[in-house]
Design a protein around this motif. Structure first.
Motif, short mmCIF file in Angstrom:
data_model
loop_
_atom_site.label_atom_id
_atom_site.label_comp_id
_atom_site.label_asym_id
_atom_site.label_seq_id
_atom_site.Cartn_x
_atom_site.Cartn_y
_atom_site.Cartn_z
N GLY B 356 0.80 -1.22 0.00
CA GLY B 356 0.00 0.00 0.00
C GLY B 356 0.82 1.26 0.00
O GLY B 356 0.29 2.34 0.20
N GLN B 357 2.11 1.13 -0.24
CA GLN B 357 2.94 2.33 -0.19
C GLN B 357 2.81 3.15 -1.46
O GLN B 357 2.60 4.35 -1.40
CB GLN B 357 4.39 1.91 0.04
CG GLN B 357 5.25 3.04 0.50
CD GLN B 357 6.70 2.65 0.68
OE1 GLN B 357 7.45 3.36 1.29
NE2 GLN B 357 7.12 1.52 0.15
N CYS B 358 2.94 2.54 -2.61
CA CYS B 358 2.86 3.33 -3.83
C CYS B 358 1.55 3.05 -4.57
O CYS B 358 1.02 1.95 -4.55
CB CYS B 358 4.08 3.13 -4.72
SG CYS B 358 4.35 1.48 -5.33
N SER B 359 1.04 4.09 -5.22
CA SER B 359 -0.34 4.05 -5.70
C SER B 359 -0.63 3.03 -6.80
O SER B 359 -1.70 2.41 -6.75
CB SER B 359 -0.80 5.44 -6.10
OG SER B 359 0.25 6.29 -6.35
N PRO B 360 0.23 2.83 -7.81
CA PRO B 360 -0.19 1.89 -8.86
C PRO B 360 -0.46 0.50 -8.32
O PRO B 360 -1.47 -0.13 -8.68
CB PRO B 360 1.01 1.87 -9.81
CG PRO B 360 1.73 3.14 -9.58
CD PRO B 360 1.54 3.45 -8.13
N ARG B 362 -1.03 -0.36 -5.03
CA ARG B 362 -2.09 -0.36 -4.02
C ARG B 362 -3.47 -0.40 -4.66
O ARG B 362 -4.32 -1.20 -4.28
CB ARG B 362 -1.95 0.89 -3.14
CG ARG B 362 -3.05 1.03 -2.11
CD ARG B 362 -2.90 2.32 -1.32
NE ARG B 362 -3.08 3.50 -2.12
CZ ARG B 362 -2.27 4.53 -2.15
NH1 ARG B 362 -1.18 4.54 -1.43
NH2 ARG B 362 -2.51 5.57 -2.91
N GLU B 363 -3.69 0.47 -5.63
CA GLU B 363 -5.02 0.58 -6.22
C GLU B 363 -5.20 -0.42 -7.37
O GLU B 363 -6.26 -0.98 -7.54
CB GLU B 363 -5.26 2.00 -6.74
CG GLU B 363 -4.99 3.10 -5.70
CD GLU B 363 -6.01 3.12 -4.58
OE1 GLU B 363 -7.00 2.39 -4.68
OE2 GLU B 363 -5.79 3.85 -3.59
N GLY B 364 -4.14 -0.60 -8.16
CA GLY B 364 -4.25 -1.43 -9.35
C GLY B 364 -4.49 -2.89 -9.05
O GLY B 364 -5.27 -3.55 -9.74
N ILE B 391 -4.43 -2.00 -17.33
CA ILE B 391 -4.08 -1.80 -15.91
C ILE B 391 -2.73 -2.43 -15.61
O ILE B 391 -1.86 -1.80 -15.01
CB ILE B 391 -5.15 -2.41 -14.99
CG1 ILE B 391 -6.50 -1.73 -15.20
CG2 ILE B 391 -4.75 -2.25 -13.52
CD1 ILE B 391 -7.64 -2.43 -14.50
N LYS B 394 0.08 -0.43 -16.76
CA LYS B 394 0.35 0.80 -16.01
C LYS B 394 0.93 0.53 -14.63
O LYS B 394 1.46 1.41 -13.99
CB LYS B 394 -0.92 1.63 -15.92
CG LYS B 394 -1.11 2.37 -17.23
CD LYS B 394 -2.32 3.20 -17.30
CE LYS B 394 -2.25 4.06 -18.56
NZ LYS B 394 -3.54 4.36 -19.11
N ILE B 395 0.79 -0.71 -14.16
CA ILE B 395 1.43 -1.05 -12.88
C ILE B 395 2.88 -1.43 -13.13
O ILE B 395 3.78 -0.99 -12.43
CB ILE B 395 0.70 -2.23 -12.19
CG1 ILE B 395 -0.75 -1.86 -11.89
CG2 ILE B 395 1.42 -2.61 -10.91
CD1 ILE B 395 -1.55 -3.03 -11.35
N GLY B 397 6.52 -1.88 -13.78
CA GLY B 397 7.66 -0.98 -13.93
C GLY B 397 7.47 0.37 -13.30
O GLY B 397 8.41 1.16 -13.21
N ASN B 398 6.25 0.69 -12.84
CA ASN B 398 6.04 2.02 -12.27
C ASN B 398 5.97 2.01 -10.75
O ASN B 398 5.56 2.99 -10.15
CB ASN B 398 4.73 2.60 -12.82
CG ASN B 398 4.84 2.91 -14.30
OD1 ASN B 398 5.95 2.99 -14.84
ND2 ASN B 398 3.72 3.04 -14.97
N THR B 399 6.35 0.91 -10.14
CA THR B 399 6.22 0.82 -8.69
C THR B 399 7.59 0.86 -8.01
O THR B 399 8.62 0.79 -8.67
CB THR B 399 5.50 -0.49 -8.29
OG1 THR B 399 6.18 -1.57 -8.90
CG2 THR B 399 4.07 -0.47 -8.75
N ILE B 400 7.56 0.99 -6.69
CA ILE B 400 8.80 1.09 -5.93
C ILE B 400 9.55 -0.23 -5.97
O ILE B 400 10.75 -0.28 -6.17
CB ILE B 400 8.50 1.48 -4.47
CG1 ILE B 400 7.92 2.90 -4.41
CG2 ILE B 400 9.75 1.39 -3.61
CD1 ILE B 400 7.46 3.33 -3.04
#
Lengths: 367, 453
Positions: B356-360, B362-364, B391, B394-395, B397-400
């Motif tokens: 839940g730290q980074c948005s893609p 957590r929400e994706g 979806i 967009k998740i 490669g874009n996360t922490i």
């Protein structure tokens, strides 16, 4: 011969800027300013360790440095990536970045209640700005949104977890400005929430700054809740001799009433710095000094012309030319009702009113 | 019969006990390393062996060790990642449960090479009973002078501590593991700085998988060059594979990375074929996060070559037609399994385990789970499949941390290879609730494109 330059040259969106080593891509981009600066939701330059979480500031690095000009394979969080000499960065010139950013905006808004009409943050909400500037018009989410109960954390702050985007800024404020952090993130994933330790109240003297750093309407000032829309209030810079903080604030006035006191914000929506120190303000200044007599007024606050807060502050603006008829080939549009015949909705200067506007204010018959 | 390096003594009775382990040649590598080698020589030997990280990413271990920053006056740490939570992976559990001394032995050698006087084992919370086994092994090793001050008179001090996690998948990510080990919430850190520079308590740290560290023992005993002779190409040595799913003989197998996938599934020495006389439909060759492959692409690469159980061959063709070695969690699906349901189960897992730290992420992850549930329960629309694809794109490669990728890849691969099964769920919604899509054409021989000149 001049000294060899110790500054790093970095090119962002084809604009080259020289910055100190150790600067992040984001701060270099802010030096250029304008649209080149990536949006930030979680990064806050005055809070150590913040950033990297929201992923709105992702940029493409198309050349790592002069020494190693390979591009970075993934998009990087510009707020947490340091520049190298000769680095080439693409922000708004990269399709990949814009696409990823639109995705992040969609993710952030996925479970956001979009209750802007009743949210106190509306008008100065970073998520609203982000949505307008980088988001898509509609959502593709068709499921029930996650909700939480409202929670009172301390005498001054109310937490609307439903609106929270988990930027962690408020936890950094508690860590870095107060002696004891009593709130944090509980649970994980999409049910993670900010909360206090067993419903403890937050009563530190600097806790009010959490409201200022909150990018959305999750943490709101209980002394200001539902008092007014921010764009109806007039921001005025003021100061007082405060023993605990810098005492430099913005008063948000309606007539002579001080409805709200906040720290002064810079162009990035962050608290202004004075002599390199962030101008955090104490709870006494923020919540208890709500009379103009408490303050030395300096003058109107400069608000960005594009912000809705500046709405109504420009007197004598030129009306845009009416083009409907020209477009329709001379035909006048057929109106169901001309609102101007019954209401003064467009001609009343709401910010000049002493109190809140009601339907009576706009009713022509009552005047 | 492949050579066994890690599990060759696993079936000796009471190998869990120190005396038996010692009699079977245990702790020879510690003697050799501490008495006759320098720390750099040990690292050099590991480099020569070509050993690659067994936790999933397959990064060369020797190289990882040589990246460790060595500033003066700052302690360095070795942390063993025993937070084996990947669905389908249970090889480390087997190692720790049955031959705990092998891990302890490897850790002493690795600690010596890295200069770590305090080394940690971070074990997943669910392996509660293994903690006692490891503690027992550590106590025995200490009693016999393999741990503590001045080991074997070499002047090297080392102690090993076991720390239990609290049951979070994310703590298997190395920086989240370090946060958790420090007593904080297990959120992955933002990199750089990497653990090799700033790890545990801001000190240089190496985080290695249990199997990686255990493999150091045969490398030191036999020499890196000897170890490198086993296997093929850059996939050297042996690998533990935890096979599960619809096979006759699920379990942990040690392979030498030269056998084919087909042999691994069908030979009696390994999985023994598909259970109940069914046919193979699909397989996830490296733990739940790696892309799923249909039977035809699993047994042969897109070039028409036999797929071999090693790093290169499994990833041949990239994600378009290949997969990954991953952590060696070999999950086999037979013709009765529904790929949509299976993908939903994985999506549910990743939604639950996202920090839940980074948005893609957590929400994706939650979004994907809900859409997949709709598809699985016959309420899906055909646009949902494209939406899922968008979806996951967009998740990824874009996360922490790699959890975002791990959540995106199974969905991506399922749509890539099993799109018609997803579409069938949409077009035949009612029927999809009563029967499965079946094997369909997923085992059919694929046309091989002629090699481009």
């Amino acid at each position: 011969m001049s000294e060899p330059s110790k500054l790093f040259k970095v090119t962002i969106d084809n604009i080259t800027v020289e910055v100190e080593p150790g600067t992040t891509i984001l701060m270099a981009a802010r030096k250029i300013g304008g649209d080149v600066a990536p949006p930030t939701m979680c990064f806050y330059s005055k809070l150590k360790g913040s950033g990297g979480k929201c992923r709105t500031c992702l940029v493409e690095v198309s050349a790592g440095s002069t020494a190693d000009p390979r591009p970075m394979p993934k998009l990087v969080a510009s707020c947490r990536t340091n520049v190298m000499d000769g680095m080439i960065v693409k922000n708004i010139t990269s399709e990949r970045v814009l696409d990823a950013r639109a995705g992040v905006v969609e993710f952030l808004l996925l479970n956001h209640p979009l209750d802007c009409p009743i949210c106190d943050q509306a008008g100065e909400c970073h998520l609203q700005d982000l949505g307008y500037e980088h988001g898509k018009a509609g959502t593709r989410y068709e499921f029930k949104r996650r909700t939480f109960e409202k929670e009172d954390i301390g005498p001054y702050i109310q937490l609307h977890m439903t609106r929270c985007i988990l930027c962690y800024r408020c936890t950094y404020v508690a860590d870095q400005l107060t002696n004891n952090r009593v709130h944090g993130v509980l649970e994980r994933g999409d049910h993670a929430e900010i909360s206090t330790y067993i419903s403890k109240s937050i009563d530190s003297e600097f806790s009010g700054n959490m409201i200022d750093v909150c990018p959305v309407g999750a943490l709101t000032d209980k002394t200001f809740r539902f008092k007014n829309r921010v764009w109806f209030t007039k921001p005025v810079d003021a100061h007082r001799d405060c023993p605990t903080c810098c005492g430099k604030v913005t008063l948000w006035q309606r007539g002579d009433d001080v409805l709200r006191v906040t720290a002064r914000k810079d162009e990035w929506g962050e608290v202004q710095s004075y002599d390199g120190k962030p101008g955090w303000i104490c709870n006494t200044c923020r919540f208890d000094k709500k009379h103009t007599a408490d303050w030395v007024i300096e003058g109107p606050t400069k608000i960005d012309r594009h912000s809705v807060i500046s709405q109504g502050h420009y007197v004598g603006l030129q009306q845009p030319k009416e083009t409907v008829q020209a477009v329709m080939g001379g035909r006048a549009p057929k109106l169901l009702m001309d609102i101007h015949s019954v209401s003064d909705v467009n001609s009343v200067d709401i910010s000049a009113l002493p109190g809140p506007a009601t339907s009576k204010t706009f009713d022509k018959k009552n005047q | 019969m492949g050579r066994k390096l890690l599990l060759d003594k696993a079936h000796v009775e009471n190998i869990r006990q120190y005396d038996v382990y010692r009699q079977n040649g245990g702790y020879r590598s510690v003697e050799k390393a501490l008495k006759s080698m320098s720390p750099d020589a040990v690292t050099e030997e590991v480099k020569k062996s070509g050993l690659r990280g067994r936790g999933g990413a397959g990064f060369p271990t020797g190289m990882k060790w040589s990246f460790l920053a060595k500033p003066e006056g700052v302690p360095r740490y070795l942390v063993v990642n025993a937070d084996e939570s990947e669905p389908g992976t249970f090889k480390d559990r087997y190692l720790m449960e049955f031959i705990p001394h092998l891990l302890i032995e490897g850790m002493i050698v690795a600690s010596f090479a890295l200069g770590s006087t305090r080394s940690y084992i971070y074990i997943r919370g669910e392996y509660a009973w293994i903690v006692g086994i490891l503690e027992q092994a550590i106590a025995e090793a200490r009693q016999n002078g393999w741990l503590g001050k001045n080991i074997l008179g070499s002047g090297f001090d080392c102690d090993i501590y076991v720390q239990r996690g609290a049951g979070a998948y994310i703590c298997g990510e190395e920086t989240a593991l370090l946060e958790s080990l420090e007593g904080k919430r297990g959120n992955p850190r933002i990199k750089p700085p990497f653990p090799a520079v700033k790890g545990l308590w801001d000190c240089p740290t190496v985080v290695n998988n249990v199997e990686t560290i255990s493999a150091v023992v045969p490398i030191i005993n036999e020499g890196g060059d000897e170890y490198a002779k086993i296997g093929v190409g850059r996939s050297t040595g042996t690998k533990l594979i935890s096979a599960c799913g619809n096979i006759k003989k699920p379990g942990v197998y040690e392979i030498d990375m030269t056998i084919s996938v087909e042999e691994f599934i069908y030979s009696d020495e390994y999985c023994g074929g598909i259970a109940n006389g069914k046919r193979l439909k699909a397989c996830i060759p490296g733990g739940s996060s790696v892309p799923i492959l249909p039977a035809n692409l699993l047994l042969k690469t897109a070039k028409g070559e036999k797929r071999i159980m090693n790093y290169e061959s499994l990833s041949d063709g990239g994600f378009a037609t290949g997969s990954m070695m991953g952590s060696g969690g070999f999950i086999v699906l037979d013709e009765d399994q529904c790929v949509v349901r299976h993908t939903y189960t994985l999506a549910r897992f990743y939604r639950h385990e996202s920090c839940g730290q980074c948005s893609p992420c957590r929400e994706g992850t939650g979004w994907m789970e809900k859409i997949l549930w709709n598809l699985e329960s016959g309420k899906g629309k055909s646009s949902d499949i494209d939406l899922l694809w968008d979806i996951q794109r967009k998740i990824e490669g874009n996360t922490i941390c790699p959890l975002g990728d791990a959540a995106a890849w199974p969905v991506a691969a399922a749509i890539r290879h099993f799109r018609d099964e997803f579409e069938w769920h949409v077009t035949n919604a009612a029927e999809s609730q009563t029967r499965n899509f079946g094997l369909a054409h997923y085992a059919n021989e694929l046309p091989v494109a002629p090699a481009s000149v």
